[in-house]
Design an enzyme around this catalytic site. Structure first.
Site, PDB file in Angstrom:
ATOM      1  N   LYS A 100       1.073  -1.026   0.199  1.00 49.84           N
ATOM      2  CA  LYS A 100      -0.364   0.015  -0.258  1.00 49.84           C
ATOM      3  C   LYS A 100       0.596   1.302   0.036  1.00 49.84           C
ATOM      4  O   LYS A 100       1.788   1.070   0.883  1.00 49.84           O
ATOM      5  CB  LYS A 100      -0.984  -0.152   1.361  1.00 49.84           C
ATOM      6  CG  LYS A 100      -2.019  -1.131   2.039  1.00 49.84           C
ATOM      7  CD  LYS A 100      -2.845  -1.068   0.528  1.00 49.84           C
ATOM      8  CE  LYS A 100      -3.691  -3.045   0.552  1.00 49.84           C
ATOM      9  NZ  LYS A 100      -4.820  -2.952   0.627  1.00 49.84           N
TER      10      LYS A 100
HETATM   11  C1  PLP Z   1      -5.312  -4.496   1.179  1.00 50.29           C
HETATM   12  C2  PLP Z   1      -7.154  -3.918   1.035  1.00 50.29           C
HETATM   13  C3  PLP Z   1      -7.665  -4.231   2.192  1.00 50.29           C
HETATM   14  C4  PLP Z   1      -7.124  -5.006   3.297  1.00 50.29           C
HETATM   15  O1  PLP Z   1      -6.021  -5.530   3.500  1.00 50.29           O
HETATM   16  P1  PLP Z   1      -5.266  -6.216   4.809  1.00 50.29           P
HETATM   17  O2  PLP Z   1      -4.270  -7.256   4.096  1.00 50.29           O
HETATM   18  O3  PLP Z   1      -6.059  -6.971   5.647  1.00 50.29           O
HETATM   19  O4  PLP Z   1      -4.476  -5.258   5.194  1.00 50.29           O
HETATM   20  C5  PLP Z   1      -9.209  -4.881   1.809  1.00 50.29           C
HETATM   21  N1  PLP Z   1      -9.730  -3.983   0.815  1.00 50.29           N
HETATM   22  C6  PLP Z   1      -9.722  -3.538  -0.657  1.00 50.29           C
HETATM   23  C7  PLP Z   1      -9.457  -2.951  -1.181  1.00 50.29           C
HETATM   24  C8  PLP Z   1      -7.993  -3.694  -0.005  1.00 50.29           C
HETATM   25  O5  PLP Z   1      -7.423  -3.839  -1.148  1.00 50.29           O
END
Ligand code: PLP
Length: 372
Positions: free
Chosen positions: A181
């Site tokens: 991210k």
């Molecule tokens: C990354 C992401 C999440 C949550 O991800 P975690 O790996 O649990 O931190 C939720 N929704 C979307 C659209 C994502 O890209």
């Protein structure tokens, strides 16, 4: 010379921040959590922020504070990471998908109202790839039908819709901090809200149902261990302090791609809305209509063999094996989502991806596309 799909950027300050926590006894439930929460709340413009150990945990807790339960329905998109629909299943409710807009790749506001019925409790839009959903239209629908709005802004920290930061439009907004991210804490997430009671409930839920002032072994509600450690929070503080710098870097990388790829007729480039700010999470192109999954897969294979790592973001959620089994979804249920997801390719994308590498990737793409 392999070019990875994604790579976190950690600087000396980030490393120092983590090390400094390791020299204290406060590895969890220490002062870094509150500091991180304050900084994120201030950045996105929300009153409160509650840090958790993943974006998925944040989405789960959002469903609970919204009061979603068995028998309820929540409207969301099939074109997303699976967690955005799974959180609805965690509380026993049913995800109701609407197909996507072929430009923004987000849920199509025109198709929402026909899916609303007496069981509908909430709408969960996902700002896919950091591109804002049409929030004017979605908030109009939620207020007209008295529905709760929860934003999955896990891919969209810093993105804005008409000057307002995403995550702040509804009851809660959720951000995620996995290493791919824009901002990372290793693992982690945060829930933002403007409601004090909601923030207090979130804090209790993430900490085994304890209340702030209560005794350590007094559990007032069914809670979870969704705490973020101070080690992670310290990394988050260091990263949020330079989030604008990070987003500008990523915008620059996206700009190089847009420039080098613009004359390749066989592909469509990411959509950039006029009245909004994109927070570049990934760089996803797609083969034009007429191309099929086999062409996309061949192209990905050629790029991979050349050391260019790429991804097929996202396979439709409704066609994931257990969604098919649970709800008897079939191919053709959400045709726009399906058609687009068979033609997308996520290209390498990270803060310090070099201009030369972007040129090499673009040239390779231009040549390889003729061979599929
Ligand atoms: C990354 C992401 C999440 C949550 O991800 P975690 O790996 O649990 O931190 C939720 N929704 C979307 C659209 C994502 O890209």
């Amino acid at each position: 010379m392999k070019i990875p799909l994604s790579r976190p950027e950690l600087n000396e300050k980030d490393i120092e921040a983590v090390l400094s926590v390791l020299k204290t006894p406060n590895l969890s439930l220490g002062p870094k959590i509150g500091e991180f929460e304050e900084k994120v709340a201030q950045y996105v413009g929300s009153k409160y922020a509650v840090a958790v150990n993943s974006g998925t945990s944040g989405l789960h807790l959002s469903m609970i504070v919204a009061g979603i339960k068995k028998g309820d329905e929540v409207i969301t998109t099939p074109f997303s990471f699976v967690a955005s629909a799974n959180c609805i299943l965690y509380v026993g409710a049913r995800p109701v998908f609407v197909d996507i807009d072929p430009f923004t790749l987000n849920m199509n506001p025109d198709m929402i109202e026909e899916r609303i019925n007496r069981k509908t409790k909430a709408i969960l839009p996902v700002h896919v790839f950091g591109v804002p959903c049409e929030m004017d239209r979605i908030t109009h629908i939620t207020s007209k039908h008295k529905l709760i709005l929860i934003e999955d802004a896990c891919e969209a920290i810093g993105a804005e819709y008409k000057g307002k930061k995403l995550g702040t439009f509804g009851l809660t907004g959720v951000f995620a901090f996995y290493p791919n991210k824009q901002l990372t804490t290793g693992e982690g997430g945060i829930v933002v809200t403007n409601r004090k009671k909601v923030a207090e409930l979130l804090k209790s839920l993430r900490n085994q149902g304890r209340r702030g002032s209560g005794r350590w072994l007094s559990h007032e509600i069914l809670g979870y261990n969704y705490r973020l450690s101070d080690i992670h929070a310290a990394l988050g503080i260091s990263q949020i302090e330079r989030i604008e710098e990070i987003l500008k870097r990523r915008e620059k990388v996206a700009g190089y791609y847009l420039k080098y790829l613009k004359d390749i007729d066989e592909i469509e480039l990411p959509y950039i809305p006029k009245d909004s700010r994109v927070s570049w999470f990934v760089f996803v192109i797609r083969l034009r209509e007429g191309y099929k999954k086999k062409h996309r897969d061949r192209l990905m294979k050629i790029l991979m063999e050349e050391g260019i790592e790429c991804g097929n973001y996202f396979p439709p959620i409704h066609l994931q094996p257990f969604y098919r089994k649970l709800f008897e979804y079939r191919k053709g249920d959400f045709p726009i989502c399906e058609s687009i997801s068979e033609r997308t390719i996520a290209l390498p994308f990270y803060n310090y991806l070099k201009k030369d590498d972007i040129e090499r990737i673009s040239d390779m793409l231009r040549v390889s596309i003729k061979k599929i």
